[in-house]
Motif scaffolding. Sequence first.
Motif, PDB file in Angstrom:
ATOM      1  N   LYS B  50       0.844  -1.209   0.000  1.00  0.00           N
ATOM      2  CA  LYS B  50       0.000   0.000   0.000  1.00  0.00           C
ATOM      3  C   LYS B  50       0.875   1.253   0.000  1.00  0.00           C
ATOM      4  CE  LYS B  50      -3.877  -2.239   2.251  1.00  0.00           C
ATOM      5  NZ  LYS B  50      -4.581  -2.487   3.507  1.00  0.00           N
ATOM      6  N   TYR B  51       2.003   1.181   0.694  1.00  0.00           N
ATOM      7  CA  TYR B  51       2.949   2.307   0.736  1.00  0.00           C
ATOM      8  C   TYR B  51       3.501   2.565  -0.669  1.00  0.00           C
ATOM      9  CZ  TYR B  51       6.794   5.117   2.689  1.00  0.00           C
ATOM     10  OH  TYR B  51       7.668   6.140   2.998  1.00  0.00           O
ATOM     11  N   ALA B  53       2.148   1.578  -3.463  1.00  0.00           N
ATOM     12  CA  ALA B  53       1.060   1.919  -4.386  1.00  0.00           C
ATOM     13  C   ALA B  53       0.718   3.408  -4.338  1.00  0.00           C
ATOM     14  CB  ALA B  53      -0.181   1.080  -4.063  1.00  0.00           C
ATOM     15  N   GLN B  54       1.069   4.061  -3.223  1.00  0.00           N
ATOM     16  CA  GLN B  54       0.826   5.512  -3.127  1.00  0.00           C
ATOM     17  C   GLN B  54       1.873   6.309  -3.887  1.00  0.00           C
ATOM     18  OE1 GLN B  54       0.591   6.694   1.010  1.00  0.00           O
ATOM     19  NE2 GLN B  54      -0.650   4.902   1.431  1.00  0.00           N
ATOM     20  N   GLY B  55       2.802   5.624  -4.497  1.00  0.00           N
ATOM     21  CA  GLY B  55       3.835   6.310  -5.264  1.00  0.00           C
ATOM     22  C   GLY B  55       5.074   6.622  -4.449  1.00  0.00           C
TER      23      GLY B  55
END
Lengths: 261, 170
Positions: B50-51, B53-55
């Motif tokens: 998730k980290y 995926a946030q860029g």
Amino acid sequence: MNNENMNNEKLIKSFIEAKNTVLTREEKAGIHGFLLEVIRENPVLLEKEVVRKGLLARLQYQRPLFNLVFRPISLILLGVLSFGGISLATQDSLPGDFLYPLKVNVNEELEGLLTLNKEAKINFEAKRAARRLEEAEKLDSAGRLDEEIKYKIESDFEKHSDKVNKETRKRIEKSEKSLGVKAVSEARKKLEKAEEELKKGNLEIENGNFRKALLLFEKSTQAAKEARRSIKLKENSRSDSDEVNENNNRSFKNNKSHNDD
Amino acid sequence: MSKDQEKLEKEFLKSYDDFADAIFRHCYFRVSDRELAKDLVQETFARSWKYLAQGKIIQNIKAFLYKTANNLIIDHYKKKKELSLDELNEVSASLASDEDLKIQSRAETKEILNILNKLKPTYKEALTMRYFNELSVKEIAEILDESENNISVRIHRAINDLKKILKIYE
């Protein structure tokens, strides 16, 4: 003795074999499957969305030249040219916010440079450390405290809080040389208390209890302050009595020479 | 899916293959509960994805995974108080007895957990990371954000305490 050696050997063997503790094939595959779901539900943000959300943060990692040269210059210029309006917003900014680097790397650094008095410098370091804890607490309440930010805050807190006790310790050691160990024993006890409270505070930070950590840190800085005050009093009273002795010696010499005459 | 996304996903799953067992071992020796350790591994990797995926960029995935796992372990202990020895015995009795397990026996693992839990938490952490996870002092220092010197001293003290415990243990 033989039994003792055999027990130890058995335990050491167990320790070595415990290194082979692994997930079973099924367990590993199960988690892998779960992660595929997570990846599907959390697709990577598109490049333009990343740019919109955090250009500076992204560049911070990817452009070393920008980071080393242009970013500090631009932040200082930003700070100097737009002091009034931006300053207020900067002061309230939290880790992860756009203006946060300005707050920590420019505003606080400038404040530190402009603090000339030694005691005031120590108090300022304590203030910076306390601010880190307050920021952590706010982020935690807002559900914004991720792993990287938490570790950054913890290491910044440690950097500033260490300076407070380190300076106090240096003063005590210096005074011990001139006044003797017994004379500064009270200050040493206060410093030990300061270090003890800081240790407890660090434990609370590890457990995510930032409010409690802040209270313990305040107790620690108070004890360190009392230690430094105690040394100052001892040094002042020593220099007062030195002055008195000198005056006495002077008047004795004067009387003696008068009598000799 | 773009090429970059495909590449990131591939690299992430590779890091799972490379580090899942190490993270599991790390969690297991901290929480003494196999099922919980599995959940923590799952959550560690899920959060890491998730980290990404946030860029956001992760410079050192190994260190990031250990830091994330550590934070999850701390959160776990915030919710519950630390296990007493009796509770620990019950928990370690719940270890799977699947033949794929490479632990020699339940009793020996229980013994190791009992001994490790007598150490101070920070000592136990440094020791398990050094000897069960085979991380270097430098890696441990990076993960825990401390100096290498502090870590070396801590490991040395942990070993000394362990020796004392082993003597009492007989």
